[in-house]
Write an enzyme that holds these catalytic residues in place. Structure first.
Site, PDB file in Angstrom:
ATOM      1  N   ALA A  92       0.828  -1.201   0.000  1.00 60.18           N
ATOM      2  CA  ALA A  92       0.000   0.000   0.000  1.00 60.18           C
ATOM      3  C   ALA A  92       0.866   1.257   0.000  1.00 60.18           C
ATOM      4  O   ALA A  92       1.980   1.266   0.526  1.00 60.18           O
ATOM      5  CB  ALA A  92      -0.916   0.010   1.222  1.00 60.18           C
TER       6      ALA A  92
ATOM      7  N   GLY B  51       0.810  -5.591   0.658  1.00 65.12           N
ATOM      8  CA  GLY B  51      -0.143  -5.737  -0.432  1.00 65.12           C
ATOM      9  C   GLY B  51       0.472  -6.251  -1.713  1.00 65.12           C
ATOM     10  O   GLY B  51      -0.214  -6.878  -2.529  1.00 65.12           O
TER      11      GLY B  51
ATOM     12  N   GLU C  15       0.451  -9.850  -1.288  1.00 71.00           N
ATOM     13  CA  GLU C  15      -0.941 -10.303  -1.356  1.00 71.00           C
ATOM     14  C   GLU C  15      -1.436 -10.387  -2.802  1.00 71.00           C
ATOM     15  O   GLU C  15      -2.219 -11.292  -3.135  1.00 71.00           O
ATOM     16  CB  GLU C  15      -1.823  -9.378  -0.520  1.00 71.00           C
ATOM     17  CG  GLU C  15      -1.623  -9.581   0.968  1.00 71.00           C
ATOM     18  CD  GLU C  15      -2.355  -8.583   1.831  1.00 71.00           C
ATOM     19  OE1 GLU C  15      -3.081  -8.999   2.736  1.00 71.00           O
ATOM     20  OE2 GLU C  15      -2.194  -7.354   1.590  1.00 71.00           O
TER      21      GLU C  15
ATOM     22  N   GLU D 256       2.578  -5.972   7.904  1.00 76.17           N
ATOM     23  CA  GLU D 256       1.570  -4.982   8.298  1.00 76.17           C
ATOM     24  C   GLU D 256       1.494  -4.731   9.799  1.00 76.17           C
ATOM     25  O   GLU D 256       1.253  -3.594  10.228  1.00 76.17           O
ATOM     26  CB  GLU D 256       0.188  -5.405   7.767  1.00 76.17           C
ATOM     27  CG  GLU D 256      -0.014  -5.146   6.282  1.00 76.17           C
ATOM     28  CD  GLU D 256       0.448  -6.290   5.394  1.00 76.17           C
ATOM     29  OE1 GLU D 256       0.103  -6.289   4.213  1.00 76.17           O
ATOM     30  OE2 GLU D 256       1.183  -7.182   5.898  1.00 76.17           O
TER      31      GLU D 256
END
Length: 265
Positions: free
Chosen positions: A71, A116, A119, A139
């Site tokens: 992110a 992310g 992910e 995270e």
């Protein structure tokens, strides 16, 4: 079936015959996923999901030292609580867009694939990496949790305890250990992740597109079910292909000792 289509400033789709390459292209930020980039990933996936010519999707990066660093925390730092809440559906749509693509998907990793970014790779069916790859879900070290599917996808790959250790420690895992732990599926020569992922995708794309999508559906829907329920999922997927044009062509091509010409229906 070549060419390139842009989705906003930071994402493009390149065509390689029946393989579609979903390209993360925000090099100035090491592909950090901003709101605009998340929106573009979602839009690209929406288009690919409806593309009957795309038999396999490969997710790649234009940055030489990163697949995706997760992110965009600089953007997130500027958000009010209300703005963060409003942004959440856009962010989720990017990750679920990749996850829910109906055809097989392959991620090509080099450099950093963190948060992310990892992910997005976990949302794919297969992950190819070169020795420079560094993966992880850090995270909790910044006060959040993996929110792009990581807490659900990682244990499905490596088991609950291994996933807990990786998520709770927030540690980064280099390529050799990542391969050993099953965080990536293939380790290839340095700089060859994209080439090898596209080659793998091309091999997959030689098979029946109807069969590939049905097999993926059975794998995904059956995961976590008890055996009897899983076999019912498999049977439903089999019935969806048993009377298809692809099955008729596949059997005919086998008996005639020739390469199939898949109708894709």
């Amino acid at each position: 079936m070549g060419g390139e289509q842009r989705f906003g400033e930071f994402v493009s789709v390149r065509r390689h015959a029946y393989v579609a390459e979903l390209v993360l292209d925000r090099p100035k930020a090491m592909n950090a996923v901003s709101t605009d980039m998340a929106r573009s990933i979602g839009a690209a996936c929406d288009a690919l999901a409806l593309d009957g010519d795309a038999r396999v999707v490969v997710v790649t990066s234009t940055h030489e030292r990163a697949f995706c660093v997760g992110a965009d925390l600089k953007e997130r730092n500027s958000f009010s609580d209300a703005e963060l809440v409003r942004q959440r559906p856009t962010a989720r749509a990017a990750y679920t867009g990749v996850l829910e693509l109906p055809m097989p998907t392959v991620a090509a990793l080099h450099g950093f694939a963190l948060g992310g970014g990892f992910e997005l790779a976990l949302a794919c069916d297969l992950i190819v990496a070169d020795p420079t790859a560094v993966v992880g879900l850090p995270e909790v070290s910044v006060g959040v949790i993996p929110g792009g599917g990581g807490t659900q996808l990682l244990p499905r790959r490596v088991g609950a305890a291994r996933a807990a250790e990786l998520i709770f420690t927030a540690r980064r895992v280099e390529a050799a250990e990542a391969r050993e732990l099953g965080l990536v599926d293939q380790l290839v020569d340095e700089g060859e992740d994209r080439t090898e992922a596209l080659a793998l995708a091309a091999r997959i794309a030689g098979n029946s597109p109807v069969g590939l999508r049905a097999a993926k559906r059975a794998l995904r829907l059956g995961h976590g079910l008890d055996l009897r329920a899983g076999l019912e999922v498999e049977d439903a997927a089999w019935r969806s292909v048993a009377f298809s044009g692809d099955r008729a062509e596949g059997v005919a091509a086998f008996n005639e000792k020739r390469k199939p010409n898949w109708p894709g229906e």
